[in-house]
Design a protein around this motif. Structure first.
Motif, PDB file in Angstrom:
ATOM      1  N   GLY A 204     -35.699   7.781 -33.598  1.00  0.00           N
ATOM      2  CA  GLY A 204     -34.644   7.964 -34.450  1.00  0.00           C
ATOM      3  C   GLY A 204     -33.323   7.966 -33.806  1.00  0.00           C
ATOM      4  O   GLY A 204     -32.365   7.643 -34.364  1.00  0.00           O
ATOM      5  N   LEU A 205     -33.393   8.112 -32.570  1.00  0.00           N
ATOM      6  CA  LEU A 205     -32.339   8.601 -31.627  1.00  0.00           C
ATOM      7  C   LEU A 205     -31.856   7.294 -31.219  1.00  0.00           C
ATOM      8  O   LEU A 205     -32.673   6.168 -31.074  1.00  0.00           O
ATOM      9  CB  LEU A 205     -32.418   9.544 -30.730  1.00  0.00           C
ATOM     10  CG  LEU A 205     -32.611  10.934 -31.116  1.00  0.00           C
ATOM     11  CD1 LEU A 205     -33.193  11.705 -29.847  1.00  0.00           C
ATOM     12  CD2 LEU A 205     -31.287  11.322 -31.163  1.00  0.00           C
ATOM     13  N   LYS A 206     -30.319   7.029 -31.172  1.00  0.00           N
ATOM     14  CA  LYS A 206     -29.957   5.733 -30.421  1.00  0.00           C
ATOM     15  C   LYS A 206     -29.500   6.062 -29.145  1.00  0.00           C
ATOM     16  O   LYS A 206     -28.885   7.205 -28.717  1.00  0.00           O
ATOM     17  CB  LYS A 206     -29.127   4.973 -31.659  1.00  0.00           C
ATOM     18  CG  LYS A 206     -29.551   4.743 -32.744  1.00  0.00           C
ATOM     19  CD  LYS A 206     -30.822   3.729 -32.634  1.00  0.00           C
ATOM     20  CE  LYS A 206     -31.275   3.545 -34.065  1.00  0.00           C
ATOM     21  NZ  LYS A 206     -32.735   2.862 -34.083  1.00  0.00           N
ATOM     22  N   GLY A 207     -29.144   4.974 -28.513  1.00  0.00           N
ATOM     23  CA  GLY A 207     -28.090   5.166 -27.301  1.00  0.00           C
ATOM     24  C   GLY A 207     -28.905   5.899 -26.140  1.00  0.00           C
ATOM     25  O   GLY A 207     -28.581   6.558 -25.331  1.00  0.00           O
ATOM     26  N   LEU A 208     -30.578   5.720 -26.100  1.00  0.00           N
ATOM     27  CA  LEU A 208     -31.158   6.370 -24.979  1.00  0.00           C
ATOM     28  C   LEU A 208     -31.346   5.628 -23.737  1.00  0.00           C
ATOM     29  O   LEU A 208     -31.719   6.251 -22.806  1.00  0.00           O
ATOM     30  CB  LEU A 208     -32.675   6.725 -25.751  1.00  0.00           C
ATOM     31  CG  LEU A 208     -32.659   7.504 -26.795  1.00  0.00           C
ATOM     32  CD1 LEU A 208     -34.140   7.706 -27.406  1.00  0.00           C
ATOM     33  CD2 LEU A 208     -32.130   8.862 -26.632  1.00  0.00           C
ATOM     34  N   ARG A 209     -30.900   4.612 -23.646  1.00  0.00           N
ATOM     35  CA  ARG A 209     -30.816   3.884 -22.522  1.00  0.00           C
ATOM     36  C   ARG A 209     -30.299   4.369 -21.134  1.00  0.00           C
ATOM     37  O   ARG A 209     -30.876   4.258 -20.127  1.00  0.00           O
ATOM     38  CB  ARG A 209     -30.241   2.404 -22.570  1.00  0.00           C
ATOM     39  CG  ARG A 209     -30.437   1.506 -21.260  1.00  0.00           C
ATOM     40  CD  ARG A 209     -30.240   0.030 -21.404  1.00  0.00           C
ATOM     41  NE  ARG A 209     -31.053  -0.577 -22.648  1.00  0.00           N
ATOM     42  CZ  ARG A 209     -32.374  -0.969 -22.020  1.00  0.00           C
ATOM     43  NH1 ARG A 209     -32.815  -0.815 -20.768  1.00  0.00           N
ATOM     44  NH2 ARG A 209     -33.077  -1.588 -22.839  1.00  0.00           N
ATOM     45  N   ALA A 210     -29.252   4.949 -21.391  1.00  0.00           N
ATOM     46  CA  ALA A 210     -28.477   6.021 -20.238  1.00  0.00           C
ATOM     47  C   ALA A 210     -29.380   6.995 -19.931  1.00  0.00           C
ATOM     48  O   ALA A 210     -29.513   7.216 -18.566  1.00  0.00           O
ATOM     49  CB  ALA A 210     -27.091   6.422 -20.635  1.00  0.00           C
ATOM     50  N   VAL A 211     -30.062   7.818 -20.827  1.00  0.00           N
ATOM     51  CA  VAL A 211     -30.875   8.922 -20.323  1.00  0.00           C
ATOM     52  C   VAL A 211     -32.251   8.224 -19.605  1.00  0.00           C
ATOM     53  O   VAL A 211     -32.505   8.866 -18.629  1.00  0.00           O
ATOM     54  CB  VAL A 211     -31.329   9.467 -21.543  1.00  0.00           C
ATOM     55  CG1 VAL A 211     -32.109  10.908 -20.888  1.00  0.00           C
ATOM     56  CG2 VAL A 211     -29.966  10.232 -22.289  1.00  0.00           C
ATOM     57  N   VAL A 212     -32.760   7.026 -20.344  1.00  0.00           N
ATOM     58  CA  VAL A 212     -33.875   6.647 -19.343  1.00  0.00           C
ATOM     59  C   VAL A 212     -33.437   6.140 -17.924  1.00  0.00           C
ATOM     60  O   VAL A 212     -34.207   6.264 -17.037  1.00  0.00           O
ATOM     61  CB  VAL A 212     -34.266   5.245 -20.450  1.00  0.00           C
ATOM     62  CG1 VAL A 212     -35.458   4.412 -19.508  1.00  0.00           C
ATOM     63  CG2 VAL A 212     -34.998   5.876 -21.450  1.00  0.00           C
TER      64      VAL A 212
END
Length: 353
Positions: A204-212
């Motif tokens: 349900g979280l968004k904006g995870l690409r930077a963490v990935v």
């Protein structure tokens, strides 16, 4: 844990799955039975009663059973998503009330005693009679870290579930670490290879690409048939495509299906239409690793009947395997029934995948 039932503890099984969706009391039990060797219902109930497993609003703002230690780790990570969902779903109904004031009022009530959401709604409405009581009650459930207390939420025990403040109930504090990095790695261990969109859909979280991207040097990078990037742990197993996958029965809302943005790895689009209803995701049966049917159990007097609705072409041997595994399922869910039956629903009007 679907190619073979694993000989691990119930707690380890739950943590390997990072929890089980628990909108209803019984599905997590079926989800563990289908994955763990020798699983007994009382094992999970005991963990819930001993506060080692808890039920709460978690991934996708839905009810999950998770280990107590995972709750303390993951709830702070998921809180920004819950805050956003709360604003989206209930912001209009609570407009004009300071969030801190609403949270403080809910906390004070829950410090007195456990409350169901209905009880919270009634008491909060006394203070804010001109506001939507449903929005008031559910906002507290989203904004405050709460857990549900047994016996409600255990096998066969439905109905309104009282909630309490998690830290008081568990006598431990929530983690101060809100980084989703470890959660992403846990997700990949359970459900990889997967895309960034898959992780976001599951959590349900968004904006995870930077963490990935910060984790990328430690990950295995693959491509699917469409050329999309898939990420996995470097030492995660990749079974041969020809590995036999036995028949397995999954409960409603099983995360194996809900863990992906693109669910075509598990089912065709036509089959997907057959397992979603206005009430949500049906229980499903896997044949050769993909969804082939939905199922439900009807109980009448001392008879329990498993009805299987086939949604794509399967072989006669597959049907026999469904009957065999279905009888094992009935022995687990309805041991007190004097008679167990497995029946196939008519598929003449069903679309073929």
């Amino acid at each position: 844990m679907l190619l073979r039932r694993e000989k691990v503890s119930v707690l380890d099984g739950i943590e390997r799955l990072i929890g089980l969706q628990a909108q209803l009391p019984n599905p997590p039990y079926v989800g563990l039975w289908t994955r763990l060797a020798g699983f007994e219902r009382d094992e999970l109930t005991a963990l819930i009663e001993k506060r080692r497993v808890v039920r709460s609003t978690m991934m996708r703002a839905t009810q999950h059973l998770v280990s107590a230690r995972d709750y303390l780790r993951l709830r702070p990570v998921l809180q920004p998503m819950l805050d956003q969902r709360c604003r989206h779903n209930y912001g209009r109904g609570t407009a004009g009330i300071e969030t801190a004031e609403l949270v403080a009022a809910g906390r004070a009530m829950l410090e007195e005693r456990p409350h169901t959401v209905t009880e919270l709604r009634a008491r909060l409405a006394e203070r804010w009679p001109k506001h939507d009581s449903l929005a008031l009650g559910y906002s507290v459930q989203f904004l405050l870290p709460l857990v549900h207390i047994p016996p409600r939420g255990t096998w066969g025990m439905g109905g309104a579930v009282p909630a309490v403040l998690a830290e008081s109930y568990l006598k431990r504090q929530l983690s101060a670490n809100r980084s989703p990095a470890q959660m992403i790695l846990r997700y990949l261990a359970a459900f990889g290879p997967a895309t960034v969109a898959d992780v976001q859909e599951w959590s349900g979280l968004k904006g995870l690409r930077a963490v990935v991207d910060t984790l990328r040097p430690t990950l295995r990078v693959l491509r699917d048939e469409e050329g999309r990037e898939l990420l996995d742990l470097p030492d995660a197993p990749l079974p041969d495509p020809d590995t036999p996958a036995p028949v397995r029965f999954l409960p409603e809302y099983d995360n194996l299906i809900l863990a992906y943005a693109d669910r075509t790895r598990m089912l065709t689009r036509t089959v997907q239409q057959g397992i979603w209803t206005k009430n949500g995701l049906l229980s499903t049966a896997l044949v050769d690793g993909t969804v082939a049917a939905s199922w439900k159990i009807a109980r009448e007097r001392k008879r329990a009947t498993l009805s299987i609705d086939v949604l794509r072409r399967i072989t006669k041997d597959d049907r026999a395997a469904l009957v065999e595994e279905g009888m094992r399922l009935l022995a687990f869910t309805d041991p007190e029934a004097a008679q167990h039956d497995v029946r196939f629903a008519s598929i003449t009007s069903r679309p073929r995948a």
